[in-house]
Design an enzyme around this catalytic site. Structure first.
Site, PDB file in Angstrom:
ATOM      1  N   GLU A   1       0.826  -1.206   0.000  1.00 39.13           N
ATOM      2  CA  GLU A   1       0.000   0.000   0.000  1.00 39.13           C
ATOM      3  C   GLU A   1       0.861   1.256   0.000  1.00 39.13           C
ATOM      4  O   GLU A   1       1.971   1.261   0.546  1.00 39.13           O
ATOM      5  CB  GLU A   1      -0.906   0.000   1.238  1.00 39.13           C
ATOM      6  CG  GLU A   1      -2.006  -1.033   1.111  1.00 39.13           C
ATOM      7  CD  GLU A   1      -2.817  -1.222   2.385  1.00 39.13           C
ATOM      8  OE1 GLU A   1      -4.013  -1.516   2.274  1.00 39.13           O
ATOM      9  OE2 GLU A   1      -2.271  -1.094   3.486  1.00 39.13           O
TER      10      GLU A   1
ATOM     11  N   CYS B   1       7.458  -4.689  15.655  1.00 32.25           N
ATOM     12  CA  CYS B   1       7.031  -3.701  16.657  1.00 32.25           C
ATOM     13  C   CYS B   1       5.640  -4.071  17.185  1.00 32.25           C
ATOM     14  O   CYS B   1       4.731  -4.391  16.412  1.00 32.25           O
ATOM     15  CB  CYS B   1       7.014  -2.292  16.061  1.00 32.25           C
ATOM     16  SG  CYS B   1       8.644  -1.770  15.502  1.00 32.25           S
TER      17      CYS B   1
ATOM     18  N   CYS C   1       2.245  -2.208  15.827  1.00 36.49           N
ATOM     19  CA  CYS C   1       2.093  -1.914  14.397  1.00 36.49           C
ATOM     20  C   CYS C   1       1.435  -3.074  13.644  1.00 36.49           C
ATOM     21  O   CYS C   1       1.834  -4.232  13.792  1.00 36.49           O
ATOM     22  CB  CYS C   1       3.470  -1.628  13.800  1.00 36.49           C
ATOM     23  SG  CYS C   1       3.433  -1.303  12.036  1.00 36.49           S
TER      24      CYS C   1
ATOM     25  N   GLU D   1      10.687  -1.749   6.635  1.00 29.22           N
ATOM     26  CA  GLU D   1      11.776  -0.974   7.229  1.00 29.22           C
ATOM     27  C   GLU D   1      12.752  -0.624   6.099  1.00 29.22           C
ATOM     28  O   GLU D   1      13.485  -1.490   5.602  1.00 29.22           O
ATOM     29  CB  GLU D   1      12.461  -1.818   8.324  1.00 29.22           C
ATOM     30  CG  GLU D   1      13.785  -1.292   8.817  1.00 29.22           C
ATOM     31  CD  GLU D   1      13.784   0.185   9.242  1.00 29.22           C
ATOM     32  OE1 GLU D   1      12.849   0.634   9.904  1.00 29.22           O
ATOM     33  OE2 GLU D   1      14.740   0.886   8.871  1.00 29.22           O
TER      34      GLU D   1
ATOM     35  N   LEU E   1      11.036   6.552  17.515  1.00 27.61           N
ATOM     36  CA  LEU E   1      11.683   6.361  18.820  1.00 27.61           C
ATOM     37  C   LEU E   1      10.751   5.601  19.769  1.00 27.61           C
ATOM     38  O   LEU E   1      11.073   4.539  20.253  1.00 27.61           O
ATOM     39  CB  LEU E   1      12.052   7.740  19.364  1.00 27.61           C
ATOM     40  CG  LEU E   1      13.077   7.788  20.475  1.00 27.61           C
ATOM     41  CD1 LEU E   1      14.364   7.102  20.087  1.00 27.61           C
ATOM     42  CD2 LEU E   1      13.342   9.251  20.855  1.00 27.61           C
ATOM     43  N   ASN E   2       9.630   6.218  20.056  1.00 32.74           N
ATOM     44  CA  ASN E   2       8.525   5.565  20.778  1.00 32.74           C
ATOM     45  C   ASN E   2       8.789   5.236  22.247  1.00 32.74           C
ATOM     46  O   ASN E   2       7.874   4.824  22.960  1.00 32.74           O
ATOM     47  CB  ASN E   2       8.062   4.291  20.055  1.00 32.74           C
ATOM     48  CG  ASN E   2       7.618   4.597  18.637  1.00 32.74           C
ATOM     49  OD1 ASN E   2       7.132   5.689  18.371  1.00 32.74           O
ATOM     50  ND2 ASN E   2       7.810   3.682  17.721  1.00 32.74           N
TER      51      ASN E   2
ATOM     52  N   CYS F   1       3.364   8.566   0.918  1.00 31.33           N
ATOM     53  CA  CYS F   1       4.016   7.657   1.857  1.00 31.33           C
ATOM     54  C   CYS F   1       4.242   6.321   1.147  1.00 31.33           C
ATOM     55  O   CYS F   1       3.298   5.664   0.728  1.00 31.33           O
ATOM     56  CB  CYS F   1       3.058   7.516   3.049  1.00 31.33           C
ATOM     57  SG  CYS F   1       3.650   6.443   4.322  1.00 31.33           S
TER      58      CYS F   1
ATOM     59  N   CYS G   1      -0.765   5.937  10.354  1.00 36.58           N
ATOM     60  CA  CYS G   1       0.488   5.288  10.769  1.00 36.58           C
ATOM     61  C   CYS G   1       0.215   3.945  11.422  1.00 36.58           C
ATOM     62  O   CYS G   1      -0.603   3.842  12.337  1.00 36.58           O
ATOM     63  CB  CYS G   1       1.217   6.144  11.798  1.00 36.58           C
ATOM     64  SG  CYS G   1       1.694   7.725  11.187  1.00 36.58           S
TER      65      CYS G   1
ATOM     66  N   CYS H   1       6.832  -6.723   7.095  1.00 35.15           N
ATOM     67  CA  CYS H   1       7.964  -6.157   7.843  1.00 35.15           C
ATOM     68  C   CYS H   1       8.464  -7.184   8.842  1.00 35.15           C
ATOM     69  O   CYS H   1       7.684  -7.959   9.394  1.00 35.15           O
ATOM     70  CB  CYS H   1       7.506  -4.894   8.590  1.00 35.15           C
ATOM     71  SG  CYS H   1       8.876  -4.029   9.392  1.00 35.15           S
TER      72      CYS H   1
END
Ligand code: SAH
Length: 360
Positions: free
Chosen positions: A97, A121, A124, A167, A221-222, A110, A339, A117
């Site tokens: 996408e 995480c 996500c 990534e 970062l998160n 984007c 996101c 991925c």
């Protein structure tokens, strides 16, 4: 030598120099390479037959030796806020996408860099589907081309961000080649200042990106301490905050550029005043801009978005300490285009939000 036996060259993935070389290897004049690139990146041609200023025999020769891949556009969903999510099918049947985001006077696109991925995480949706494969440079550039072709006014597309599926720094070479064609004058001709690569924190590759490109860096970062980050982002267990931040400190920043740090705010996990203070300490002395992203709900995940008051309080601590910290409005969340919501498939999120969009 770029020509491979029995294998067609994907021209959208070759940079200017390699296209030139390939053309010369075929025994053609160098300017033919420039003509081909014009057709591919300016006139957005999808076949050699369209290249009408090349002779017929040359078009046939090119079709025999090379391919102009293009992603198959399966569906476009439009959010209430104007965000568009494009679903593409790759040659091997996998899906990716891309998201087109309207800003005040331009658009941002984007891009995805991988199908799925591998980073895992915890917050996500792309991570939940696991890793399928890396995208080629041609497949990355073609997202820009196909979206431009669908836009009524393609000149309004000015910004490119690698914040879609995957990534980018784990697929370094194809991403770099794609960037080269995105910013090349005889390519898509975007300003390098308008291209941003976002990473979960692959420190050695951040250093390499800084040496080999002049694009912007964004870091997801998160969390501002290793314990919380280990929990949210498995990559942190091998590449700790220390190595990440030291790569950021060494990242070359021309003029008044800053590194963007993205921080997804998740209730009771990383949204306490102490987390904001840790963030201030971690980023002190860095030319940093902080994007606070309120967590976007993922079906079947028990994490929550903090209250607006808590989000505002978190921001205030950062602003008090003289950081630029903005709360990023979630665009396209009604079509699962925000996101962390990209899955490349018609998942439960899509089905649950049918009211908010129409299909193009
Ligand atoms: N792998 C790269 C590129 C993806 S960018 C990277 O990690 O930077 C995707 C962005 O969306 C990241 O900043 C990530 O932190 C954010 N994100 C992921 N899941 C999210 C969610 N559920 N809600 C809000 N933001 C999310």
């Amino acid at each position: 030598m770029i020509v491979q036996e029995n294998k067609k060259v994907h021209l959208k993935g070759l940079d200017s120099r390699n296209t030139q070389q390939w053309v010369e290897d075929l025994g053609l004049e160098a300017y033919k390479g420039r003509q081909i690139r014009q057709w591919l990146f300016k006139k957005l041609a999808s076949s050699f037959q369209e290249m009408t200023d090349l002779s017929l025999w040359l078009r046939d020769l090119l079709a025999e030796k090379a391919a102009i891949n293009h992603l198959e556009r399966i569906r476009t969903q439009v959010s209430k806020d104007g965000t568009e999510k494009y679903l593409f099918r790759l040659v091997d049947g996998l899906h990716i996408e891309s998201v087109l985001i309207p800003e005040r006077d331009h658009y941002t696109l984007c891009l995805s860099s991988q199908a799925g991925c591998a980073m895992g995480c915890a917050f996500c949706l792309t991570a939940k589907q696991g890793f399928k494969r890396n995208l080629s440079a041609a497949e990355i550039v073609d997202q820009v081309i196909q979206v431009k072709k669908a836009m009524p006014n393609p000149d309004l597309l000015r910004n490119i961000v690698f914040m879609g599926m995957g990534e980018p720094l784990a697929n370094y070479h194809p991403v770099l080649e794609a960037i080269n064609n995105i910013i090349a004058e005889d390519g898509m001709n975007f300003s390098h200042r308008k291209v941003t690569v976002s990473t979960c924190g692959l420190a050695p590759m951040i250093r390499r990106l800084g040496r080999e490109t002049t694009v912007n860096l964004a870091v997801s970062l998160n969390a501002a301490d290793d314990e919380t980050r280990d929990l949210l982002m498995p990559v942190n267990r091998r590449l700790t905050l220390h190595s990440l931040i030291s790569a950021c400190r060494d990242f070359p920043l021309p003029n008044r550029r800053m590194i963007t740090f993205e921080y997804v705010l998740i209730e009771d996990i990383n949204d306490h005043p102490q987390d904001a203070l840790n963030l201030v300490r971690l980023l002190s002395g860095l030319r940093a801009k902080i994007n606070l992203i309120p967590f976007n709900p993922i079906p079947g995940m028990d994490m929550c978005r903090p209250s607006p008051e808590k989000i505002a309080a978190f921001q205030e601590i950062l602003v008090d300490k003289r950081f630029t910290a903005i709360i990023r409005k979630s665009k396209g969340d009604d079509i699962c285009a925000a996101c962390g919501q990209l899955s490349g498939e018609e998942g439960p999120g899509d089905k649950g939000s049918r009211k908010g969009f129409h299909l193009l």
